[in-house]
Design a protein around this motif. Structure first.
Motif, PDB file in Angstrom:
ATOM      1  N   ALA A   1      48.992  44.247  38.810  1.00 14.65           N
ATOM      2  CA  ALA A   1      47.807  43.397  38.649  1.00 14.65           C
ATOM      3  C   ALA A   1      47.877  42.736  37.285  1.00 14.65           C
ATOM      4  O   ALA A   1      47.822  43.416  36.257  1.00 14.65           O
ATOM      5  N   SER A   2      47.974  41.422  37.264  1.00 12.45           N
ATOM      6  CA  SER A   2      48.217  40.705  36.013  1.00 12.45           C
ATOM      7  C   SER A   2      46.948  40.369  35.248  1.00 12.45           C
ATOM      8  O   SER A   2      46.972  40.277  34.022  1.00 12.45           O
ATOM      9  N   ASN A   3      45.819  40.186  35.954  1.00 12.04           N
ATOM     10  CA  ASN A   3      44.630  39.626  35.307  1.00 12.04           C
ATOM     11  C   ASN A   3      43.463  40.587  35.180  1.00 12.04           C
ATOM     12  O   ASN A   3      42.395  40.192  34.711  1.00 12.04           O
ATOM     13  N   SER A   4      43.631  41.834  35.592  1.00 13.94           N
ATOM     14  CA  SER A   4      42.572  42.828  35.415  1.00 13.94           C
ATOM     15  C   SER A   4      43.130  44.197  35.735  1.00 13.94           C
ATOM     16  O   SER A   4      44.228  44.317  36.292  1.00 13.94           O
ATOM     17  N   GLY A   5      42.352  45.214  35.405  1.00 12.82           N
ATOM     18  CA  GLY A   5      42.723  46.556  35.807  1.00 12.82           C
ATOM     19  C   GLY A   5      42.255  46.848  37.219  1.00 12.82           C
ATOM     20  O   GLY A   5      41.604  46.021  37.870  1.00 12.82           O
ATOM     21  N   TYR A   6      42.611  48.036  37.714  1.00 14.44           N
ATOM     22  CA  TYR A   6      42.173  48.480  39.033  1.00 14.44           C
ATOM     23  C   TYR A   6      40.811  49.147  38.920  1.00 14.44           C
ATOM     24  O   TYR A   6      40.622  50.056  38.101  1.00 14.44           O
ATOM     25  N   MET A   7      39.873  48.671  39.732  1.00 13.15           N
ATOM     26  CA  MET A   7      38.508  49.178  39.693  1.00 13.15           C
ATOM     27  C   MET A   7      38.115  49.749  41.041  1.00 13.15           C
ATOM     28  O   MET A   7      38.734  49.458  42.060  1.00 13.15           O
ATOM     29  N   MET A   8      37.065  50.547  41.038  1.00 11.59           N
ATOM     30  CA  MET A   8      36.534  51.145  42.258  1.00 11.59           C
ATOM     31  C   MET A   8      35.713  50.113  43.015  1.00 11.59           C
ATOM     32  O   MET A   8      35.005  49.303  42.419  1.00 11.59           O
ATOM     33  N   SER A   9      35.783  50.143  44.342  1.00 14.44           N
ATOM     34  CA  SER A   9      34.977  49.229  45.138  1.00 14.44           C
ATOM     35  C   SER A   9      33.519  49.670  45.131  1.00 14.44           C
ATOM     36  O   SER A   9      33.200  50.846  44.932  1.00 14.44           O
ATOM     37  N   ASP A  10      32.639  48.722  45.344  1.00 12.63           N
ATOM     38  CA  ASP A  10      31.210  48.996  45.436  1.00 12.63           C
ATOM     39  C   ASP A  10      30.917  49.686  46.763  1.00 12.63           C
ATOM     40  O   ASP A  10      31.151  49.121  47.830  1.00 12.63           O
ATOM     41  N   LYS A  11      30.409  50.899  46.706  1.00 12.79           N
ATOM     42  CA  LYS A  11      30.156  51.660  47.930  1.00 12.79           C
ATOM     43  C   LYS A  11      28.752  51.452  48.479  1.00 12.79           C
ATOM     44  O   LYS A  11      28.415  51.976  49.546  1.00 12.79           O
ATOM     45  N   GLY A  12      27.934  50.712  47.758  1.00 18.82           N
ATOM     46  CA  GLY A  12      26.645  50.275  48.279  1.00 18.82           C
ATOM     47  C   GLY A  12      25.761  51.394  48.773  1.00 18.82           C
ATOM     48  O   GLY A  12      25.665  52.454  48.152  1.00 18.82           O
ATOM     49  N   ILE A  13      25.136  51.172  49.926  1.00 20.30           N
ATOM     50  CA  ILE A  13      24.114  52.096  50.413  1.00 20.30           C
ATOM     51  C   ILE A  13      24.674  53.431  50.871  1.00 20.30           C
ATOM     52  O   ILE A  13      23.919  54.388  51.064  1.00 20.30           O
TER      53      ILE A  13
END
Length: 385
Positions: free
Chosen positions: A159-171
């Motif tokens: 990933a060149s333009n950001s780190g790896y993040m957790m997805s939004d798990k919402g409700i």
């Protein structure tokens, strides 16, 4: 603040709800924006949206077989480039060796997906054991090496333009899909301390600005005695993922998102029950994902939406045309003979178009674009009534 226009309309004969109780003899196609998050319409066709008889031009569905890549390298920077754009580079690397040097990526964060093999990973933050099915997240500019306990095959997703993040798990809450407590981080344990030394020369091969630099130390730079904070190397195995599912509605791929970056997402498809409601679609729906290129790497199992696709193969569907299940898979889904999926696959959806690298002869299946030509039988209409 910007918002899409939202005005749900209805023309002609349609189903009451997407992916359920389709009109008799019809095939549903989803036309969507923003990778299943934006506005969408569902069209109902008399014929399969993938019913082309010929294709001219390069913007076509492609299939790659990484099993045909025979290169055995001792350095990850020797990995074979498969697909890339300004946000991501997707490589395949095979090695039977333990690395006698360190590597560091100054161009981006690395996500390693271990397709086969097992071993030990050593990095600035400590030590991790790994096995097949592990995702390993390596923050940008982390020094690391691995010791192979058996031959290792992996995808390297940079990933060149950001780190790896957790997805939004919402409700569904923070513990859904996978509980963050299952993540394992690199540790300064006895195994890590045992590899430290003060009188052996070590080299770091730094990849930065797409150039290689070699930095030599008179000692092992993995010499940390401790660290604290919330940035580290960690792993997640697909076996710890508990997928969202609905017995009455086929969920879109975005429901299986595992990692998010600024330019692409990584989803993981793992075994799950197939929809049991008589009116619910049982296979991935035909769709136009008109903002994202879609890549699928097939890791384990029987891939129920694809025909003649085996473990270690990869499909690439550029945005801009309809795609969906192969005719045989479609027929099996319509007959509802299966109760659960038996597949593990990694999906990479990119916001910007991907470029296919030059690959050795035999890696690409040149006939893949024709694999939808088979005609479904009369019992495979997508109504499931």
């Amino acid at each position: 603040m910007r918002e899409w226009f939202q005005f749900p309309l209805k023309e002609g004969i349609t189903s009451k709800q997407a992916h359920c109780d389709l009109p008799e003899g019809s095939y549903e196609r989803e036309c969507g924006r923003d990778g299943f998050f934006g506005p969408a319409s569902h069209m109902y066709h008399k014929n399969m949206p993938t019913g082309w008889t010929n294709w001219e031009g390069d913007l076509k569905p492609r299939a790659l077989d990484t099993n045909q890549l025979n290169h055995d390298g001792i350095c990850p920077w020797e990995a074979t480039l498969l697909l890339s754009n300004s946000d991501v580079k997707i490589r395949s690397w095979k090695t039977q060796h333990s690395m006698d040097h360190l590597v560091r990526n100054g161009d981006g964060d690395e996500l390693l997906f271990i397709h086969n093999g097992k071993g030990e990973l050593f990095c600035d933050y400590g030590h991790l054991s790994f096995r097949d099915g592990d995702y390993i997240v390596l923050p940008r500019s982390t020094s690391w090496r691995l010791e192979a306990k058996e031959p290792v095959e992996m995808l390297l997703i940079e990933a060149s333009n950001s780190g790896y993040m957790m997805s939004d798990k919402g409700i569904v809450g923070q513990h859904a899909i996978y509980d963050p407590a299952v993540l394992e981080h690199a540790q300064i344990n006895d195994t890590f301390k045992a590899q430290q030394n003060q009188n052996q020369e070590w080299k770091i091969k730094l990849k930065a600005r797409n150039q290689l630099n070699t930095i030599t130390y008179p000692y092992n730079p993995l010499d940390a005695i401790g660290w604290k904070g919330n940035l580290t190397v960690f792993k997640l195995n697909w076996r710890d993922i508990r997928p969202l599912m609905s017995h009455r509605y086929h969920l879109p791929p975005s429901a299986h998102t595992t990692f998010v970056t600024n330019g692409f997402v990584v989803c993981t498809f793992v075994p799950r029950p197939i929809e049991s409601d008589p009116g619910a679609l049982k296979v991935p729906f035909f769709h136009n994902n008109d903002d994202y290129d879609e890549v699928l790497f097939y890791h384990r199992g029987d891939f129920f939406s694809r025909d003649n696709i085996d473990q270690g193969m990869m499909t690439f569907h550029p945005c801009g045309f309809p795609h969906g299940p192969h005719p045989k898979a479609f027929a099996a889904g319509a007959k509802n003979t299966r109760k659960e999926t038996d597949e593990v696959a990694v999906m990479i959806d990119t916001r910007n178009p991907l470029n296919l690298a030059e690959l050795p002869e035999g890696v690409e299946n040149q006939n893949y674009v024709s694999s939808w030509l088979a005609k479904p039988d009369s019992n495979t209409q997508q109504n499931n009534k």
